[in-house]
Scaffold this active site. Structure first.
Site: not given
Ligand code: NAP
Ligand code: GDD
Length: 384
Positions: A12, A136, A162
């Protein structure tokens, strides 16, 4: 002896940045990778290739899944990690409404499986655990800005799963004296952000529209506000949390919040396209208000002859609305700044610029390779 880290979610966004960061610190890194019917290692292929060139490989992976306890126990026993970063998750909020049970299993119970494996194997005094918690959890926010003390109110099956992960981490810390921390990370993005999260969907569309491969970008709720940081800064915070004397939970955020609509404006501005928004709700549209031809040409290498003032580039499609929305996130990372010495290095402007430029290059490369246009708008993955 170098430290050994195990990263779940290695393929990821965060997994790839963290692996790079820890390898540079001299760690041996083991990644858990899911089996997939198509390649899913593009984010770590270069890292893996570099590591293999150096003669003393330090980057390894194994096949596994957070829903498979036997496999988790087997590999934690074999690897005997000093640190586990549990980053794997079904991480898409909207998709979690379609796959709630699986999301609960992977994101909630998956965390328990990691903690239990460490406990069962007698590694509680050796292995430190980082749990990827999330802003979230705050969902329908009870306080602005959000801190470690703000009550949680999750608004999606993802957020609720979560929440279990958060509390089971706290519980195992208190019950078994384990070094287990929650990083409550606010949204963080990068050029390798998953393509269906809103920022990357927008920067891909900027590239495709400006290079003539896409007509219109359809989005959902443009009013939502997010506190966006750069993934590179955020993986450093994960590492710092596990280097403390005692395990604690930390909010990681920039303290600045921006509406989706303004992110759209910033991203198009990067290639010299100025947007105006008119209308409300599902009738809102983003139209071209101006074009800076010099900027457009310098960023894309083309003249903007396929674009016109007044042309509609953004539309709202209720398909992308969520059954329950998180309208506002803004974090206060004072605790992390004070105790971890953590400070974000990237501004939002710099990150938007980096993401747009990277996607412009990517689209040019893909187009060159395929020798023909493609309508990214019709890809199945865009339905999120
Ligand atoms: P991401 O790009 O969606 O990566 C998720 C990773 O988890 C990928 O490697 C995916 O594999 C793997 N995965 C999904 N389901 C799995 C399972 N059942 N068993 C083993 N591996 C699995 O997410 P990210 O943005 O790097 O985020 C990393 C972590 O931080 C996540 O837990 C996310 O919920 C959390 N988080 C993210 C954000 C953010 O803004 N990015 C903020 C707060 C928390 P594949 O590549 O095969 O899909
Ligand atoms: N994905 C997406 N696609 N979001 C949209 C769109 C669209 O076309 N249009 C508007 N949005 C709005 C969503 O409704 C949401 O309010 C915001 O954009 C952000 O959406 P995402 O980028 O999908 O991220 P997220 O905030 O729902 O979740 C991400 O951040 C979380 C931390 O706050 C993910 O990375 C989660 O895994 C992570 O925990």
């Amino acid at each position: 002896m170098s430290k050994i880290a195990l990263i779940t979610g290695i393929t990821g966004q965060d997994g790839s940045y963290l692996a790079d960061y820890l390898l540079q610190k001299g760690y041996t890194v083991w990644g858990m990778k899911r089996r997939s019917s198509s390649f899913n290692t593009s984010r770590i292929d270069a890292l893996f290739a570099n590591d293999r060139q150096e003669g003393n490989p330090k980057f390894h992976y194994f096949y596994g899944d957070l829903t498979d306890a036997s496999n988790i126990i087997k590999y934690i026993q074999e690897i005997q990690p000093d640190e586990i970063y549990n980053l794997a998750a079904m991480s898409h909020v909207k998709v979690s409404f379609d796959t709630p049970e699986y999301t609960g299993n992977a994101d909630g119970l998956g965390t328990l499986r990691i903690l239990e494996a460490v406990r069962i194997l007698g590694l509680t005094q050796k292995t430190r655990i980082y749990q990827a918690s999330t802003s979230e959890l705050y969902g329908l926010v009870q306080e602005v800005p959000q801190t470690e003390q703000t009550p949680f109110y999750p608004r999606s099956p993802y957020g609720v799963a979560k929440l279990y992960g958060y509390w089971i981490t706290v519980n195992y810390r208190e019950a078994y004296n384990m070094f287990a921390c929650n990083g409550i990370l606010f949204n963080h993005e990068s050029p390798v952000r998953g393509e269906t999260f809103v920022t990357r969907k927008i920067t891909r569309a900027v590239a495709n529209i400006s290079l003539g491969f896409q007509g219109v970008l359809s989005l959902g709720n443009l009013d939502a506000k997010r506190d966006w940081g750069h993934a590179k800064d955020y993986v450093e915070a994960m590492y710092l949390m596990l280097q403390q004397d005692k395990p604690e939970d930390f909010v990681i955020a920039t303290g600045r919040t921006t509406a989706i609509r303004d992110f759209v404006r910033m991203a198009f501005h990067e290639v010299g396209i100025m947007l105006d928004f008119t209308g409300k709700g599902a009738d809102e549209k983003g139209i071209i208000a101006g074009i800076d031809r010099d900027l457009f040409e310098s960023q894309t290498g083309l003249e903007p002859d396929h674009l016109n003032i007044g042309q509609e580039l953004i539309q709202v499609d209720p398909f992308y609305f969520r059954p329950t929305e998180v309208n506002l996130l803004i974090g206060d990372a004072t605790k992390a700044k004070t105790k971890l010495g953590w400070q974000p290095q990237h501004t939002l402007e710099e990150m938007v610029s980096e993401m747009v430029q990277s996607d412009v290059e990517l689209v040019k490369r893909n187009h060159h390779l395929k020798n023909g246009g493609f309508l990214i708008h019709n890809k199945v993955e865009d339905l999120m």
